[in-house]
Write an enzyme that holds these catalytic residues in place. Structure first.
Site, PDB file in Angstrom:
ATOM      1  CG  HIS A  37      -1.818  -1.101   1.420  1.00  0.00           C
ATOM      2  ND1 HIS A  37      -1.668  -2.046   2.410  1.00  0.00           N
ATOM      3  CD2 HIS A  37      -2.938  -1.455   0.741  1.00  0.00           C
ATOM      4  CE1 HIS A  37      -2.659  -2.931   2.338  1.00  0.00           C
ATOM      5  NE2 HIS A  37      -3.441  -2.601   1.320  1.00  0.00           N
ATOM      6  CD  GLN A 149       0.206  -6.219 -12.728  1.00  0.00           C
ATOM      7  OE1 GLN A 149      -0.294  -5.174 -13.152  1.00  0.00           O
ATOM      8  NE2 GLN A 149      -0.077  -7.405 -13.239  1.00  0.00           N
ATOM      9  CE  LYS A 150      -1.151 -10.304  -3.410  1.00  0.00           C
ATOM     10  NZ  LYS A 150      -2.581 -10.381  -3.229  1.00  0.00           N
ATOM     11  CB  VAL A 177       5.606  -4.454  -2.496  1.00  0.00           C
ATOM     12  CG1 VAL A 177       6.685  -4.493  -1.435  1.00  0.00           C
ATOM     13  CG2 VAL A 177       5.580  -3.100  -3.194  1.00  0.00           C
ATOM     14  CB  SER A 186      -1.649 -10.350   0.877  1.00  0.00           C
ATOM     15  OG  SER A 186      -3.006 -10.497   1.278  1.00  0.00           O
TER      16      SER A 186
HETATM   17  P1  AMP Z   1      -6.408  -3.727  -0.440  1.00  0.00           P
HETATM   18  O1  AMP Z   1      -6.228  -2.970   0.832  1.00  0.00           O
HETATM   19  O2  AMP Z   1      -6.000  -5.159  -0.353  1.00  0.00           O
HETATM   20  O3  AMP Z   1      -7.751  -3.498  -1.080  1.00  0.00           O
HETATM   21  O4  AMP Z   1      -5.358  -3.099  -1.471  1.00  0.00           O
HETATM   22  C1  AMP Z   1      -5.349  -1.720  -1.760  1.00  0.00           C
HETATM   23  C2  AMP Z   1      -4.430  -1.476  -2.933  1.00  0.00           C
HETATM   24  O5  AMP Z   1      -3.114  -1.923  -2.615  1.00  0.00           O
HETATM   25  C3  AMP Z   1      -4.861  -2.259  -4.172  1.00  0.00           C
HETATM   26  O6  AMP Z   1      -4.683  -1.448  -5.326  1.00  0.00           O
HETATM   27  C4  AMP Z   1      -3.909  -3.433  -4.173  1.00  0.00           C
HETATM   28  O7  AMP Z   1      -3.677  -3.971  -5.455  1.00  0.00           O
HETATM   29  C5  AMP Z   1      -2.656  -2.786  -3.618  1.00  0.00           C
HETATM   30  N1  AMP Z   1      -1.747  -3.811  -3.082  1.00  0.00           N
HETATM   31  C6  AMP Z   1      -2.063  -4.801  -2.198  1.00  0.00           C
HETATM   32  N2  AMP Z   1      -0.984  -5.595  -1.987  1.00  0.00           N
HETATM   33  C7  AMP Z   1       0.016  -5.113  -2.773  1.00  0.00           C
HETATM   34  C8  AMP Z   1       1.372  -5.497  -3.011  1.00  0.00           C
HETATM   35  N3  AMP Z   1       1.905  -6.542  -2.411  1.00  0.00           N
HETATM   36  N4  AMP Z   1       2.094  -4.750  -3.877  1.00  0.00           N
HETATM   37  C9  AMP Z   1       1.546  -3.675  -4.514  1.00  0.00           C
HETATM   38  N5  AMP Z   1       0.287  -3.241  -4.314  1.00  0.00           N
HETATM   39  C10 AMP Z   1      -0.473  -3.960  -3.462  1.00  0.00           C
END
Ligand code: AMP
Length: 280
Positions: A37, A149-150, A177, A186
């Site tokens: 994030h 991109q995850k 990442v 994650s």
């Molecule tokens: P989330 O809180 O899981 O909904 O993620 C919020 C944003 O962070 C989304 O655009 C995800 O794709 C991004 N995100 C989550 N994990 C990663 C990661 N390991 N690397 C890059 N972006 C991430």
């Protein structure tokens, strides 16, 4: 860092930015923030003059049997991390604020993009994602929105929605990442026991093996089998899919518009996804 909890507060807070003509970069998240994030917040910081980050665990994108209640939440730590990255505004709406009583309009992401792979395994997931992201876009009115991109299929779905519904917003995608051993970060990784965390490395291993097979000239079906077999061989790993798809349509790749290798598996009861893009 200013904190807004309602749409009205957010609009008031952002009015000053707009009046002074500052560009706005927006990073939507569900909190329990990690380096993935924060890498997006840094991208936004570098590209835009004002950075808005939302933290909202969106019930609409969770299925009945999914982990909405258990989803990790740590707002105090999230505040500190966001402040440390120079975030201008944190938006933390309640569920009632985003979905007030009487709300009955949602966005539906059709087939194939919204209904295959993640859309198949998690019915309604992308409808929930797009509904909340559209609301957030309308509240924040950003110049750029940053996604990871995850979540490769989410990126394709959001790009499609922005195009189809004509949001005047540029979508910017940041790289995945990973921990040094390859596990993609994650928020759900905190549910993995140390043993399961080791087993979860099967996902990145399968992707690496698939990418190697593809660059050695392997056919799509062979690459998919290599990835599936590696996942299935992992003790305690229940694969859901291992596919090679077009990065925009998520259909069988045709031509050279760019492919993505995608995998999903359950490890110790935790559903994990990962992917790697193959530039052509
Ligand atoms: P989330 O809180 O899981 O909904 O993620 C919020 C944003 O962070 C989304 O655009 C995800 O794709 C991004 N995100 C989550 N994990 C990663 C990661 N390991 N690397 C890059 N972006 C991430």
């Amino acid at each position: 860092m200013r904190i807004a909890r309602t749409g009205v507060e957010l609009r008031e807070t952002l009015q000053a930015e707009r009046i002074s003509g500052r560009t706005i970069g927006f990073v939507p998240t569900m909190g329990a923030l990690h380096e993935g994030h924060l890498s997006l917040v840094r991208l936004a910081r570098a590209k835009d003059e004002a950075v808005v980050v939302s933290v909202f665990v969106n019930p609409l994108q969770f299925g009945q049997a999914e982990d909405l209640e258990a989803y990790p939440r740590d707002p105090e730590r999230d505040f500190e991390l966001l402040e440390g990255e120079g975030t201008d505004v944190a938006f933390l709406p309640s569920v009632d604020e985003m979905y007030p009583a009487g709300d009955c309009t949602t966005i539906s992401v059709g087939r194939p993009l919204g209904r295959v792979l993640e859309g198949h395994d998690r019915p309604g997931h992308f409808d929930g994602v797009c509904t909340v992201v559209a609301k957030l876009f309308n509240l924040v009115e950003p110049d750029h929105a940053f996604f990871g991109q995850k979540d490769a299929q989410q990126v394709a779905v959001i790009r499609r929605m922005v195009h189809d519904l004509k949001f005047p917003i540029d979508v910017v995608v940041g790289p995945t990442v990973r921990d040094p051993d390859g596990l993609a970060l994650s928020s759900r990784n905190c549910f993995l026991s140390p043993e399961d965390r080791t087993k979860a490395l099967a996902l990145s291993r399968a992707l690496n093996a698939g990418a190697a097979e593809l660059s050695a000239g392997g056919a799509v079906e062979v690459v998919e089998k290599v990835m599936w077999d590696l996942l299935a061989a992992g003790e305690g790993v229940e694969p859901s899919y291992a596919r090679v798809v077009d990065r925009h349509s998520f259909e069988v790749p045709e031509g050279d518009t760019g492919m993505v290798l995608v995998v999903a598996a359950r490890v110790g009861g935790v559903r994990l996804i990962d992917n790697v893009e193959v530039k052509s």
